[in-house]
Design a protein around this motif. Structure first.
Motif, mmCIF file in Angstrom:
data_model
loop_
_atom_site.group_PDB
_atom_site.id
_atom_site.type_symbol
_atom_site.label_atom_id
_atom_site.label_comp_id
_atom_site.label_asym_id
_atom_site.label_seq_id
_atom_site.Cartn_x
_atom_site.Cartn_y
_atom_site.Cartn_z
ATOM 1 N N ILE A 1 28.794 7.073 24.997
ATOM 2 C CA ILE A 1 29.005 7.979 23.869
ATOM 3 C C ILE A 1 28.740 9.416 24.290
ATOM 4 C CG2 ILE A 1 28.107 8.659 21.603
ATOM 5 C CD1 ILE A 1 27.634 5.712 21.022
ATOM 6 N N ILE A 2 27.672 9.632 25.038
ATOM 7 C CA ILE A 2 27.326 10.986 25.477
ATOM 8 C C ILE A 2 28.398 11.545 26.406
ATOM 9 C CG2 ILE A 2 25.655 12.366 26.761
ATOM 10 C CD1 ILE A 2 24.737 11.492 23.980
ATOM 11 N N TRP B 1 31.759 12.111 24.346
ATOM 12 C CA TRP B 1 31.567 12.644 22.997
ATOM 13 C C TRP B 1 32.719 13.541 22.529
ATOM 14 C CZ3 TRP B 1 29.107 11.552 18.775
ATOM 15 C CH2 TRP B 1 28.976 12.525 17.773
ATOM 16 N N PRO C 1 22.951 -1.620 24.835
ATOM 17 C CA PRO C 1 22.937 -0.416 23.998
ATOM 18 C C PRO C 1 22.740 0.870 24.794
ATOM 19 C CG PRO C 1 21.678 -2.144 22.949
ATOM 20 C CD PRO C 1 22.042 -2.642 24.317
ATOM 21 N N SER C 2 21.956 0.813 25.875
ATOM 22 C CA SER C 2 21.762 2.019 26.682
ATOM 23 C C SER C 2 23.060 2.427 27.374
ATOM 24 C CB SER C 2 20.666 1.773 27.728
ATOM 25 O OG SER C 2 20.995 0.674 28.565
ATOM 26 N N TYR D 1 25.249 3.977 24.726
ATOM 27 C CA TYR D 1 24.776 5.330 24.420
ATOM 28 C C TYR D 1 25.210 6.319 25.500
ATOM 29 C CZ TYR D 1 21.572 9.218 23.670
ATOM 30 O OH TYR D 1 21.034 10.481 23.491
ATOM 31 N N ALA E 1 31.640 2.214 21.988
ATOM 32 C CA ALA E 1 31.386 3.619 21.632
ATOM 33 C C ALA E 1 32.325 4.062 20.515
ATOM 34 C CB ALA E 1 31.562 4.498 22.868
#
Length: 274
Positions: free
Chosen positions: A70-71, A74, A63-64, A67, A245
């Motif tokens: 995703i960042i 984005w 999950p990290s 994440y 993502a």
């Protein structure tokens, strides 16, 4: 009865009749907190197992890592989320209008019910994904084919739920309206449609998720933009973190559309006193 016998009786505590046990599951903080805590626990377990067993990121990223992806991506994800969300919303609105209109026709016309309802059920039994290539043949590879398929796949839950709600009106209410010489359109607006609203919104909540599925299936086949296209592109490059993502962004789009339907349901049902 003697005083000794009275003394042997064990007193029983009786709760006041006006005190009721509160249903803590309906507390606003718990309604929001419990799903968040459960999701956080699942993510922590996922992170722990991936690190403990050294699962390769190409198989299942943590999950990290998702994440972080995703960042970093984005703006790119938002750019592809816009056409997906727009087409899903338009397809859902078209399915809502046409589905409710057909359900009203089936409810008020016995001839239409006898002729159309069996065919509605028949088309419901056909696997929808098998028909996706036909929409591309008929409407091309552009947005119209995805909109049509999204509307088609979201159409049936609206029809069935609305028809069920319209037919669930209490007979006593209909007899009262008849005794008051109310016209058909007055009965529909004042009685049948308000009683059908909970059923209608149940169908709409299902239909909005189906509309997103229809758009994604279309994007898998023809699109050059959208989250479905991005997922397909990332899978061809073995970019598992980008796939996850994109799926997370797709969940955000779905939650926004579902939340809009749920919010509208709360406003309308509050107006009609449900």
């Amino acid at each position: 009865m003697s005083a000794t016998q009275l003394g042997d009786v064990t007193p029983v505590a009786v709760a006041p009749p006006n005190l009721e046990r509160r249903d803590l599951s309906r507390h606003p903080a718990l309604q929001l907190g419990l799903p968040v805590l459960f999701a956080a626990a699942v993510l922590l377990l996922w992170e722990f197992l991936c690190r403990a067993y050294a699962v390769p990121e190409v198989i299942l990223p943590t999950p990290s890592a998702i994440y972080a992806r995703i960042i970093s991506a984005w703006p790119f994800l938002v750019q592809h989320a816009v056409p997906t969300g727009t087409e899903a919303a338009i397809g859902f609105l078209l399915a809502t209008v046409l589905g409710i209109a057909l359900a009203v026709l089936l409810s008020y016309s016995r001839w239409a019910y006898a002729a159309l309802y069996p065919n509605v059920i028949f088309f419901q039994l056909i696997p929808k994904i098998a028909l996706a290539p036909l929409f591309i043949v008929w409407l091309g590879i552009g947005s119209p084919s995805r909109l049509a398929f999204s509307m088609f796949i979201a159409f049936f839950p609206v029809v069935i739920a609305t028809l069920t709600g319209l037919n669930a009106t209490p007979p006593d209410m209909l007899r009262l309206c008849k005794a008051l010489t109310a016209r058909s359109w007055q009965v529909f607006l004042s009685v049948r449609f308000p009683y059908a609203l909970p059923h209608i919104f149940s169908g709409l909540k299902i239909a909005v998720t189906f509309a997103i599925i229809g758009v994604i299936v279309g994007e898998f086949i023809t699109a050059q933009a959208g989250l479905g296209y991005l997922i397909l592109f990332a899978s061809s490059q073995a970019e598992t973190s980008l796939i996850m993502a994109s799926i997370a962004m797709l969940c955000v789009v779905g939650l926004v559309l579902y939340g809009a339907v749920a919010g509208l349901e709360r406003l309308i049902l509050r107006k009609y006193g449900h």
